[in-house]
Write a protein that holds these residues in place. Structure first.
Motif, PDB file in Angstrom:
ATOM      1  N   ASN A 173       9.818 -19.252 -16.353  1.00 16.76           N
ATOM      2  CA  ASN A 173       9.139 -20.340 -17.049  1.00 16.76           C
ATOM      3  C   ASN A 173       8.460 -19.923 -18.344  1.00 16.76           C
ATOM      4  N   ARG A 174       8.465 -18.629 -18.654  1.00 16.56           N
ATOM      5  CA  ARG A 174       8.008 -18.219 -19.987  1.00 16.56           C
ATOM      6  C   ARG A 174       8.878 -18.862 -21.059  1.00 16.56           C
ATOM      7  N   ALA A 175      10.156 -19.106 -20.739  1.00 11.62           N
ATOM      8  CA  ALA A 175      11.086 -19.672 -21.712  1.00 11.62           C
ATOM      9  C   ALA A 175      10.726 -21.101 -22.100  1.00 11.62           C
ATOM     10  N   ARG A 176       9.894 -21.770 -21.306  1.00 13.40           N
ATOM     11  CA  ARG A 176       9.446 -23.119 -21.694  1.00 13.40           C
ATOM     12  C   ARG A 176       7.971 -23.119 -22.098  1.00 13.40           C
ATOM     13  N   LYS A 198       4.046 -10.295  -8.196  1.00 10.85           N
ATOM     14  CA  LYS A 198       3.795 -10.565  -9.607  1.00 10.85           C
ATOM     15  C   LYS A 198       3.786  -9.232 -10.344  1.00 10.85           C
ATOM     16  N   ILE A 199       4.780  -9.021 -11.170  1.00 13.10           N
ATOM     17  CA  ILE A 199       5.022  -7.700 -11.742  1.00 13.10           C
ATOM     18  C   ILE A 199       5.366  -7.803 -13.224  1.00 13.10           C
ATOM     19  N   ILE A 200       5.649  -6.659 -13.842  1.00 12.73           N
ATOM     20  CA  ILE A 200       5.907  -6.581 -15.281  1.00 12.73           C
ATOM     21  C   ILE A 200       7.322  -6.031 -15.497  1.00 12.73           C
ATOM     22  N   PRO A 201       8.326  -6.886 -15.664  1.00 17.48           N
ATOM     23  CA  PRO A 201       9.693  -6.414 -15.837  1.00 17.48           C
ATOM     24  C   PRO A 201       9.880  -5.470 -17.020  1.00 17.48           C
ATOM     25  N   ALA A 202       9.061  -5.623 -18.076  1.00 21.87           N
ATOM     26  CA  ALA A 202       9.218  -4.789 -19.259  1.00 21.87           C
ATOM     27  C   ALA A 202       8.976  -3.306 -18.972  1.00 21.87           C
ATOM     28  N   VAL A 203       8.384  -2.976 -17.826  1.00 24.45           N
ATOM     29  CA  VAL A 203       8.204  -1.570 -17.455  1.00 24.45           C
ATOM     30  C   VAL A 203       9.525  -0.964 -16.987  1.00 24.45           C
ATOM     31  N   ASP A 204      10.340  -1.755 -16.293  1.00 27.19           N
ATOM     32  CA  ASP A 204      11.590  -1.255 -15.718  1.00 27.19           C
ATOM     33  C   ASP A 204      12.807  -1.480 -16.602  1.00 27.19           C
ATOM     34  N   LEU A 231      14.208 -10.251 -26.770  1.00 23.48           N
ATOM     35  CA  LEU A 231      13.783 -10.703 -25.449  1.00 23.48           C
ATOM     36  C   LEU A 231      12.443 -11.429 -25.477  1.00 23.48           C
ATOM     37  N   LEU A 232      11.802 -11.502 -26.633  1.00 19.69           N
ATOM     38  CA  LEU A 232      10.518 -12.184 -26.727  1.00 19.69           C
ATOM     39  C   LEU A 232      10.682 -13.663 -26.373  1.00 19.69           C
ATOM     40  N   GLY A 233       9.827 -14.112 -25.471  1.00 18.98           N
ATOM     41  CA  GLY A 233       9.886 -15.502 -25.056  1.00 18.98           C
ATOM     42  C   GLY A 233      10.565 -15.731 -23.731  1.00 18.98           C
ATOM     43  N   VAL A 234      11.224 -14.670 -23.190  1.00 15.76           N
ATOM     44  CA  VAL A 234      11.866 -14.829 -21.884  1.00 15.76           C
ATOM     45  C   VAL A 234      11.438 -13.764 -20.874  1.00 15.76           C
ATOM     46  N   ILE A 235      11.365 -12.506 -21.272  1.00 12.62           N
ATOM     47  CA  ILE A 235      11.038 -11.451 -20.314  1.00 12.62           C
ATOM     48  C   ILE A 235       9.523 -11.410 -20.060  1.00 12.62           C
ATOM     49  N   GLY A 236       9.147 -11.171 -18.819  1.00 13.91           N
ATOM     50  CA  GLY A 236       7.741 -10.996 -18.487  1.00 13.91           C
ATOM     51  C   GLY A 236       7.258  -9.625 -18.923  1.00 13.91           C
ATOM     52  N   GLY A 237       6.045  -9.560 -19.418  1.00 15.73           N
ATOM     53  CA  GLY A 237       5.482  -8.289 -19.884  1.00 15.73           C
ATOM     54  C   GLY A 237       3.988  -8.440 -20.077  1.00 15.73           C
ATOM     55  N   TYR A 238       3.393  -7.517 -20.806  1.00 20.63           N
ATOM     56  CA  TYR A 238       1.978  -7.589 -21.125  1.00 20.63           C
ATOM     57  C   TYR A 238       1.766  -8.786 -22.056  1.00 20.63           C
ATOM     58  N   TYR A 239       0.837  -9.668 -21.741  1.00 19.52           N
ATOM     59  CA  TYR A 239       0.057  -9.743 -20.540  1.00 19.52           C
ATOM     60  C   TYR A 239       0.458 -10.927 -19.673  1.00 19.52           C
TER      61      TYR A 239
END
Length: 366
Positions: free
Chosen positions: A151-154, A77-83, A117-125
């Motif tokens: 599943n953030r997209a839904r 479980k990680i934060i793609p927005a960092v990479d 990318l809001l609504g699809v990419i994982g990030g804080y928090y």
């Protein structure tokens, strides 16, 4: 907001060659500050999507260096927005006085996540479960690849949920390079990426529900130090330990084909001045603006413009910083009756007035 984490170098502690693992815990108690101001990409990145009160296992991951200094894979479980799309990526050089620890300390969301990318990419928090591969193509270039729970997209708040394994997958790739330019070796960087979100996507539109199977987009970003006043070494002092006055710029762009995401195009630029005052070498000052072109299927306004400026004062160098920030939004994109704005009376007027907001943040690093 508090984040407490533990990272372990497996090679040093356990004899696990090239391995490491980590875990982070997050506690936040916030409110819908961005919604009250009508800011679609938030002016205050400390508060993101609801729920605003959370206790969550923010990250848990293991990493393995498969090819030394070339290929590293992280799973968990990680934060793609960092990479990916990391506009604030640090530049570390042989001359330490030229280092750029971060391109900016702006608070608005777009410096951390491109609004397209809001609504699809994982990030804080809302971290997500998945796999990231970091590949060093050479000393100055990188290729990052990632596949994650989509599943953030839904609308699933993935930060407080266990991973889902279904048709919703978010995949992203980025290639980039950095360099030094000119006789003063000013650092610069550039990255470009593409992403794809699978699954059947839905959103409540202004006139009818919007539906789409899959969505994709592109983004780019970069930064460049454009000026530096490198000080001469004082008697008995290494010039590489002295911080130099400097000015750095950054830029961003993003576009997608999504009918169900809030922002379809974005343009952003900014600048940061470091060590401007001789008596305060650890302070910085910055400003930036972002122009978001909104999804006309979802919002009546066609765009939202945001200006922000800040001064970051070092209280204890490297440990404690006080930062007043001022934001101006002449045309907030969120309507007054947007879901979550329960503190505002719903009305027929779809637009909120211009917002002028002040924020004071105290940051402790330990």
């Amino acid at each position: 907001m508090v984040i407490v984490g533990l990272g372990v170098d497996g090679e040093k502690k356990l004899g696990w060659k090239g391995g490491s693992f980590g875990v982070n815990f997050l506690q936040i108690n916030g409110q819908n500050t961005n919604g009250y101001a009508g800011a679609l990409p938030g002016y205050n990145s400390i508060v993101a999507a609801p729920p605003f009160h959370r206790t969550e296992l923010y990250e848990y991951w293991i990493a393995q260096e498969v090819i030394p200094d070339t290929l590293k894979i992280r799973v968990g479980k990680i934060i793609p927005a960092v990479d990916f799309n990391n506009v604030t990526r640090a530049n570390k050089l042989a001359d330490r006085s030229q280092n750029v620890s971060s391109l900016s300390s702006l608070l608005y969301t777009s410096i951390f996540v491109n609004p397209t990318l809001l609504g699809v990419i994982g990030g804080y928090y809302d971290s997500v479960f998945g796999t990231t591969a970091n590949i060093a193509l050479n000393r100055n270039s990188w290729l990052n690849l990632g596949v994650y729970d989509g599943n953030r997209a839904r609308g699933v708040p993935t930060g407080i949920h266990n991973p889902h394994f279904n048709e919703y997958v978010f995949a992203i790739s980025e290639i980039g390079t950095d360099w030094v330019a000119g006789p003063q070796k000013h650092p610069g960087q550039f990255g470009i990426g593409a992403w794809y979100q699978s699954g059947r996507l839905n959103a409540a539109g202004l006139y009818n529900d919007q539906q789409q199977t899959g969505a994709m987009g592109l983004y780019l970003y970069g930064g460049q130090r454009v000026w530096a006043d490198v000080p001469a070494a004082a008697d008995g002092q290494d010039s590489q330990t002295q911080k130099s006055k400097s000015l750095t710029i950054f830029y961003q762009f993003g576009v997608n084909n999504a009918k169900t995401l809030p922002v379809n195009q974005f343009i952003g630029v900014g600048a940061t001045a470091f060590s401007i005052f001789d008596s305060r070498p650890d302070d910085s000052f910055g400003a930036g603006f972002g122009l978001s072109f909104l999804n006309r299927n979802l919002f009546q306004r066609s765009s939202e413009l945001m200006f922000q400026t800040y001064y970051q004062a070092s209280i204890v160098p490297g440990a404690l910083y006080l930062q007043p920030t001022v934001t101006f939004i002449p045309n907030p994109g969120l309507p007054s009756n947007y879901p979550g704005n329960d503190a505002l009376p719903p009305g027929m007027q779809p637009f909120l007035p211009a917002a002028f907001v002040g924020t004071l943040r105290l940051s402790a690093i330990f």
